[in-house]
Design a protein around this motif. Structure first.
Motif, PDB file in Angstrom:
ATOM      1  N   ALA A  36       2.939  -7.013  12.415  1.00 41.82           N
ATOM      2  CA  ALA A  36       2.605  -7.185  10.997  1.00 41.82           C
ATOM      3  C   ALA A  36       1.673  -6.077  10.512  1.00 41.82           C
ATOM      4  CB  ALA A  36       1.974  -8.549  10.757  1.00 41.82           C
ATOM      5  N   GLU A  37       0.758  -5.635  11.374  1.00 37.54           N
ATOM      6  CA  GLU A  37      -0.154  -4.543  11.013  1.00 37.54           C
ATOM      7  C   GLU A  37       0.625  -3.227  10.908  1.00 37.54           C
ATOM      8  OE1 GLU A  37      -4.302  -4.961  13.066  1.00 37.54           O
ATOM      9  OE2 GLU A  37      -2.764  -5.650  14.475  1.00 37.54           O
ATOM     10  N   VAL A  38       1.521  -3.006  11.864  1.00 35.83           N
ATOM     11  CA  VAL A  38       2.313  -1.779  11.902  1.00 35.83           C
ATOM     12  C   VAL A  38       3.232  -1.692  10.690  1.00 35.83           C
ATOM     13  CG1 VAL A  38       4.073  -0.510  13.215  1.00 35.83           C
ATOM     14  CG2 VAL A  38       2.151  -1.570  14.407  1.00 35.83           C
ATOM     15  N   ALA A  39       3.704  -2.833  10.204  1.00 29.06           N
ATOM     16  CA  ALA A  39       4.596  -2.865   9.043  1.00 29.06           C
ATOM     17  C   ALA A  39       3.933  -2.258   7.807  1.00 29.06           C
ATOM     18  CB  ALA A  39       5.047  -4.293   8.760  1.00 29.06           C
ATOM     19  N   ALA A  40       2.616  -2.276   7.756  1.00 26.31           N
ATOM     20  CA  ALA A  40       1.887  -1.707   6.626  1.00 26.31           C
ATOM     21  C   ALA A  40       1.810  -0.185   6.706  1.00 26.31           C
ATOM     22  CB  ALA A  40       0.479  -2.300   6.566  1.00 26.31           C
ATOM     23  N   GLY A  41       2.229   0.387   7.835  1.00 31.93           N
ATOM     24  CA  GLY A  41       2.241   1.838   7.989  1.00 31.93           C
ATOM     25  C   GLY A  41       1.742   2.263   9.349  1.00 31.93           C
ATOM     26  N   LYS A  42       2.473   3.222   9.943  1.00 29.76           N
ATOM     27  CA  LYS A  42       2.070   3.751  11.242  1.00 29.76           C
ATOM     28  C   LYS A  42       2.225   5.260  11.225  1.00 29.76           C
ATOM     29  CE  LYS A  42       6.568   3.207  13.584  1.00 29.76           C
ATOM     30  NZ  LYS A  42       6.878   4.565  13.988  1.00 29.76           N
ATOM     31  N   ILE A  43       1.645   5.911  12.211  1.00 35.99           N
ATOM     32  CA  ILE A  43       1.772   7.353  12.344  1.00 35.99           C
ATOM     33  C   ILE A  43       3.249   7.669  12.617  1.00 35.99           C
ATOM     34  CG2 ILE A  43       1.129   9.362  13.748  1.00 35.99           C
ATOM     35  CD1 ILE A  43      -1.550   7.890  14.326  1.00 35.99           C
ATOM     36  N   PRO A  44       3.814   8.643  11.912  1.00 32.55           N
ATOM     37  CA  PRO A  44       5.226   8.978  12.135  1.00 32.55           C
ATOM     38  C   PRO A  44       5.536   9.243  13.612  1.00 32.55           C
ATOM     39  CG  PRO A  44       4.389  10.130  10.216  1.00 32.55           C
ATOM     40  CD  PRO A  44       3.207   9.474  10.885  1.00 32.55           C
ATOM     41  N   GLY A  45       6.569   8.558  14.103  1.00 33.19           N
ATOM     42  CA  GLY A  45       6.986   8.741  15.488  1.00 33.19           C
ATOM     43  C   GLY A  45       6.299   7.845  16.494  1.00 33.19           C
ATOM     44  N   ALA A  46       5.267   7.119  16.062  1.00 36.02           N
ATOM     45  CA  ALA A  46       4.548   6.238  16.990  1.00 36.02           C
ATOM     46  C   ALA A  46       5.440   5.068  17.408  1.00 36.02           C
ATOM     47  CB  ALA A  46       3.271   5.705  16.343  1.00 36.02           C
ATOM     48  N   VAL A  47       5.263   4.635  18.659  1.00 35.94           N
ATOM     49  CA  VAL A  47       5.992   3.493  19.206  1.00 35.94           C
ATOM     50  C   VAL A  47       5.043   2.303  19.227  1.00 35.94           C
ATOM     51  CG1 VAL A  47       7.127   2.581  21.273  1.00 35.94           C
ATOM     52  CG2 VAL A  47       7.464   4.968  20.614  1.00 35.94           C
ATOM     53  N   ASN A  48       5.500   1.162  18.734  1.00 33.77           N
ATOM     54  CA  ASN A  48       4.659  -0.035  18.718  1.00 33.77           C
ATOM     55  C   ASN A  48       4.840  -0.850  19.989  1.00 33.77           C
ATOM     56  OD1 ASN A  48       4.714  -3.229  17.145  1.00 33.77           O
ATOM     57  ND2 ASN A  48       2.884  -2.079  17.600  1.00 33.77           N
ATOM     58  N   ILE A  49       3.752  -0.964  20.753  1.00 36.92           N
ATOM     59  CA  ILE A  49       3.692  -1.881  21.897  1.00 36.92           C
ATOM     60  C   ILE A  49       2.389  -2.659  21.722  1.00 36.92           C
ATOM     61  CG2 ILE A  49       3.617  -2.168  24.401  1.00 36.92           C
ATOM     62  CD1 ILE A  49       4.966   0.557  24.717  1.00 36.92           C
TER      63      ILE A  49
END
Length: 98
Positions: A28-41
């Motif tokens: 849910a936090e990542v959905a608000a924006g992440k660094i381009p190319g970052a992988v969510n684990i």
């Protein structure tokens, strides 16, 4: 524990240099924006998914403020991985997000 500044990470991303970024925030936090190319684990799944990571590669760990990524960095370092914590987390990130 090795640290890297958000500005250094932004420079790596913007100059298309090899930067393997792992975002340990919740989806849910990542959905608000992440660094381009970052992988969510998410941090809670890191122990179960660390086999997806290559010990020969360097990873930059990111979270909201730097706390969870510090925990992830320490954990992975103890498992033999080459990891760096992004100081200040996404709160300090001024670059583009996706």
């Amino acid at each position: 524990m090795k640290q890297i500044s958000p500005e250094e990470v932004q420079n790596l991303v913007e100059t298309n240099q090899e930067a393997a970024i792992i975002d340990v925030r919740e989806p849910a936090e990542v959905a608000a924006g992440k660094i381009p190319g970052a992988v969510n684990i998410p941090l809670g799944l890191l122990e179960f998914r660390m086999n997806e990571l290559d010990k020969a590669q360097e990873y930059i760990m990111v979270c909201r403020s730097g706390g969870r990524s510090s925990q992830a960095t320490n954990f992975l370092e103890n498992q033999g991985y080459n990891v760096i914590n992004m100081d200040g987390g996404m709160m300090a990130w001024e670059g583009a997000t996706e």
